[in-house]
Design a protein around this motif. Structure first.
Motif, PDB file in Angstrom:
ATOM      1  N   SER A  13       0.827  -1.208   0.000  1.00 38.65           N
ATOM      2  CA  SER A  13       0.000   0.000   0.000  1.00 38.65           C
ATOM      3  C   SER A  13       0.863   1.261   0.000  1.00 38.65           C
ATOM      4  O   SER A  13       2.071   1.205   0.222  1.00 38.65           O
ATOM      5  CB  SER A  13      -0.881   0.012   1.239  1.00 38.65           C
ATOM      6  OG  SER A  13      -0.059   0.140   2.388  1.00 38.65           O
ATOM      7  N   GLU A  14       0.199   2.386  -0.223  1.00 40.81           N
ATOM      8  CA  GLU A  14       0.873   3.677  -0.170  1.00 40.81           C
ATOM      9  C   GLU A  14       1.444   3.913   1.233  1.00 40.81           C
ATOM     10  O   GLU A  14       2.574   4.368   1.402  1.00 40.81           O
ATOM     11  CB  GLU A  14      -0.122   4.784  -0.534  1.00 40.81           C
ATOM     12  CG  GLU A  14       0.484   6.159  -0.727  1.00 40.81           C
ATOM     13  CD  GLU A  14       1.620   6.159  -1.760  1.00 40.81           C
ATOM     14  OE1 GLU A  14       2.631   6.816  -1.487  1.00 40.81           O
ATOM     15  OE2 GLU A  14       1.510   5.498  -2.820  1.00 40.81           O
ATOM     16  N   ARG A  15       0.645   3.566   2.254  1.00 43.44           N
ATOM     17  CA  ARG A  15       1.090   3.776   3.634  1.00 43.44           C
ATOM     18  C   ARG A  15       2.338   2.947   3.918  1.00 43.44           C
ATOM     19  O   ARG A  15       3.261   3.409   4.594  1.00 43.44           O
ATOM     20  CB  ARG A  15      -0.027   3.397   4.611  1.00 43.44           C
ATOM     21  CG  ARG A  15       0.323   3.794   6.030  1.00 43.44           C
ATOM     22  CD  ARG A  15      -0.629   3.337   7.096  1.00 43.44           C
ATOM     23  NE  ARG A  15      -0.012   3.645   8.386  1.00 43.44           N
ATOM     24  CZ  ARG A  15      -0.483   3.279   9.550  1.00 43.44           C
ATOM     25  NH1 ARG A  15      -1.595   2.605   9.633  1.00 43.44           N
ATOM     26  NH2 ARG A  15       0.157   3.588  10.662  1.00 43.44           N
ATOM     27  N   GLU A  16       2.348   1.727   3.397  1.00 39.67           N
ATOM     28  CA  GLU A  16       3.506   0.865   3.613  1.00 39.67           C
ATOM     29  C   GLU A  16       4.738   1.427   2.884  1.00 39.67           C
ATOM     30  O   GLU A  16       5.854   1.363   3.388  1.00 39.67           O
ATOM     31  CB  GLU A  16       3.193  -0.571   3.149  1.00 39.67           C
ATOM     32  CG  GLU A  16       4.359  -1.541   3.174  1.00 39.67           C
ATOM     33  CD  GLU A  16       4.975  -1.795   4.556  1.00 39.67           C
ATOM     34  OE1 GLU A  16       4.384  -1.380   5.575  1.00 39.67           O
ATOM     35  OE2 GLU A  16       6.064  -2.385   4.606  1.00 39.67           O
ATOM     36  N   ARG A  19       6.059   4.045   5.031  1.00 43.11           N
ATOM     37  CA  ARG A  19       6.722   3.432   6.185  1.00 43.11           C
ATOM     38  C   ARG A  19       8.132   2.938   5.812  1.00 43.11           C
ATOM     39  O   ARG A  19       9.098   3.145   6.549  1.00 43.11           O
ATOM     40  CB  ARG A  19       5.904   2.260   6.729  1.00 43.11           C
ATOM     41  CG  ARG A  19       6.470   1.689   8.034  1.00 43.11           C
ATOM     42  CD  ARG A  19       5.811   0.393   8.448  1.00 43.11           C
ATOM     43  NE  ARG A  19       6.248  -0.732   7.661  1.00 43.11           N
ATOM     44  CZ  ARG A  19       7.397  -1.396   7.825  1.00 43.11           C
ATOM     45  NH1 ARG A  19       8.235  -1.017   8.751  1.00 43.11           N
ATOM     46  NH2 ARG A  19       7.712  -2.422   7.056  1.00 43.11           N
ATOM     47  N   LYS A 217       6.553   5.359  13.694  1.00 43.59           N
ATOM     48  CA  LYS A 217       6.482   5.370  12.227  1.00 43.59           C
ATOM     49  C   LYS A 217       6.974   4.071  11.607  1.00 43.59           C
ATOM     50  O   LYS A 217       6.533   3.684  10.531  1.00 43.59           O
ATOM     51  CB  LYS A 217       7.359   6.511  11.674  1.00 43.59           C
ATOM     52  CG  LYS A 217       6.736   7.874  11.758  1.00 43.59           C
ATOM     53  CD  LYS A 217       7.571   8.816  10.890  1.00 43.59           C
ATOM     54  CE  LYS A 217       7.413  10.251  11.263  1.00 43.59           C
ATOM     55  NZ  LYS A 217       8.420  11.088  10.589  1.00 43.59           N
ATOM     56  N   ALA A 221       3.795   1.117  13.075  1.00 48.23           N
ATOM     57  CA  ALA A 221       3.071   1.191  11.793  1.00 48.23           C
ATOM     58  C   ALA A 221       3.104  -0.157  11.079  1.00 48.23           C
ATOM     59  O   ALA A 221       2.120  -0.566  10.447  1.00 48.23           O
ATOM     60  CB  ALA A 221       3.671   2.281  10.908  1.00 48.23           C
TER      61      ALA A 221
END
Lengths: 274, 274
Positions: A13-16, A19, A217, A221
């Motif tokens: 994902s974008e979040r990953e 991270r 973070k 996360a």
């Protein structure tokens, strides 16, 4: 859901992606210290993902030439974009599976692998392939974490449980989140010589600037990223999961501490081939 | 059996004395790095035991004056003998209990405590006493291990079990073998300021000279020292105990690794007294 060719416990994902870049920039000094490649040398980065480590490699050894491979075309595209944005021109990207890649023998002067073996069902097969494409006398550098190294205060069973959930999910996906402790024996069994493993530990608390932010973070996360998988897989119910994650956040607050160890192994391809 | 005034999980045998000195000499650089006291300063070493750390303190800060206390007269006698043999004249020994010692307030410029809080039922009472006898502006240095930090390969449940036995026995004796992770909060709650904790990790394998020997002499010997207590207390049967210890020895052999973290906390007595 990922369209990638292989299950990857953290997802893509974008979040990953954010991270992973936070992780690389926050831990760059700790993990890349000692890794500098000579001008003109060719280095294979095996499992570059979204390019989080590639940026550091390319910047730290600007006159070396990197070939960065990954199994996921979408991760490679992100990596390429990132490296271009940073203005580095010493990296070539190529889609390839470490366990079945087709480079000629003795192609690279050095090999670099970071946070990759932990996701591979048989790391010895990967290392065997990497040894083949490495020139005699060249080095391999392997960096991995080990979630069993997490020590924190306050220490609660619920916090340990959410970490254990990731360990179990990663194992179910064919990986090993406790691989850091195995680097010495993996490199030895793969026939590398002159092996040196250094444990690289982080200690985070509110008395150390930015350290607790990094724990949130990077580590928490990552745990949060597998919440749905853990619940869907019956490893945790939503309530106990959320309590465990809240307890991890508590370790970043007043009087708390969080400690984690990465392992960095360097070995050489000796003259004597098994 | 010990005739000492307080239960002490490791006992006070000759073998344990040798182990403690091996530990101090093997880990001296790792643990005492950064601990040097100015000429003329007075330093309280609280819980000197058989003098294993005293030797290092006295040698590293030859112009500081140390007062080394311990609850056990027999340990003190050994410490005194050891320090005399080494030719150091800057140490005075005194029998005292950290939790009820009678020094006037603000007696010492600095306080040093190593492998002692882990054996005290209420470390906050001890730290409160130590803060009282410390001069305003002076430092406290606390060094402790944390058995939860032990990471090793091969990793077996039996090996973890024998370590857990020591953790349980130490808890039953009023101590805490997992206290390393708590140093930050203990010093904070005791009112010390400018606290800095450093994690000091050891990585041992056959590729690092003498390191596996140190694991045997220091860590495994400590575990072996509680065999009879663990079996008598119903925590292990002889067979599973011996298997666990054998598995720990295996980590010091070919392809094995053993990792352990000590925590060193330094705090200051600020102007503001709680």
């Amino acid at each position: 859901m990922s369209k990638s060719p292989q299950p990857y416990v953290h997802g893509r994902s974008e979040r990953e992606t954010i991270r992973l870049h936070d992780q690389a920039s926050g831990l760059g000094f700790l993990l890349h210290e000692g890794t500098r490649y000579p001008p003109g040398s060719t280095v294979l980065e095996a499992g570059c993902g979204v390019g989080a480590q590639t940026i550091l490699l390319a910047g730290n050894s600007p006159q070396a030439q990197f070939v960065s491979i990954d199994i996921s075309p979408e991760s490679l595209a992100r990596a390429q974009e990132r490296v271009s944005e940073a203005g580095y021109t010493n990296v070539t990207f190529r889609q390839a599976d470490i366990c079945s890649m087709q480079f000629p023998s003795e192609t690279f002067d050095h090999v670099f692998v970071c946070f990759t073996l932990e996701h591979i069902p048989d790391p010895l097969v990967a290392l065997d392939n990497l040894r083949k494409v490495l020139r005699t006398g060249g080095t391999i550098t392997v960096i991995e974490g080990d979630h069993g190294s997490a020590i924190f205060y306050p220490d609660t069973p619920e916090a340990h449980r959410v970490i254990d959930c990731l360990v179990i999910l990663q194992r179910q996906a064919g990986g090993n989140a406790l691989i850091g402790r195995e680097l010495e024996h993996l490199l030895t069994e793969s026939g590398f010589v002159d092996i040196y493993v250094s444990a690289r530990q982080t200690y985070a608390s509110q008395n150390i600037p930015n350290s607790s932010e990094a724990v949130k973070k990077i580590f928490i996360a990552m745990i949060e990223g597998v919440r749905e998988q853990a619940i869907a897989g019956g490893l945790a119910d939503p309530e106990s999961w959320d309590r465990g994650v809240r307890d991890l956040y508590r370790t970043t607050e007043e009087n708390g501490m969080f400690c984690y160890t990465f392992f960095k192994a360097v070995g050489k391809k000796g003259l004597q081939v098994r």
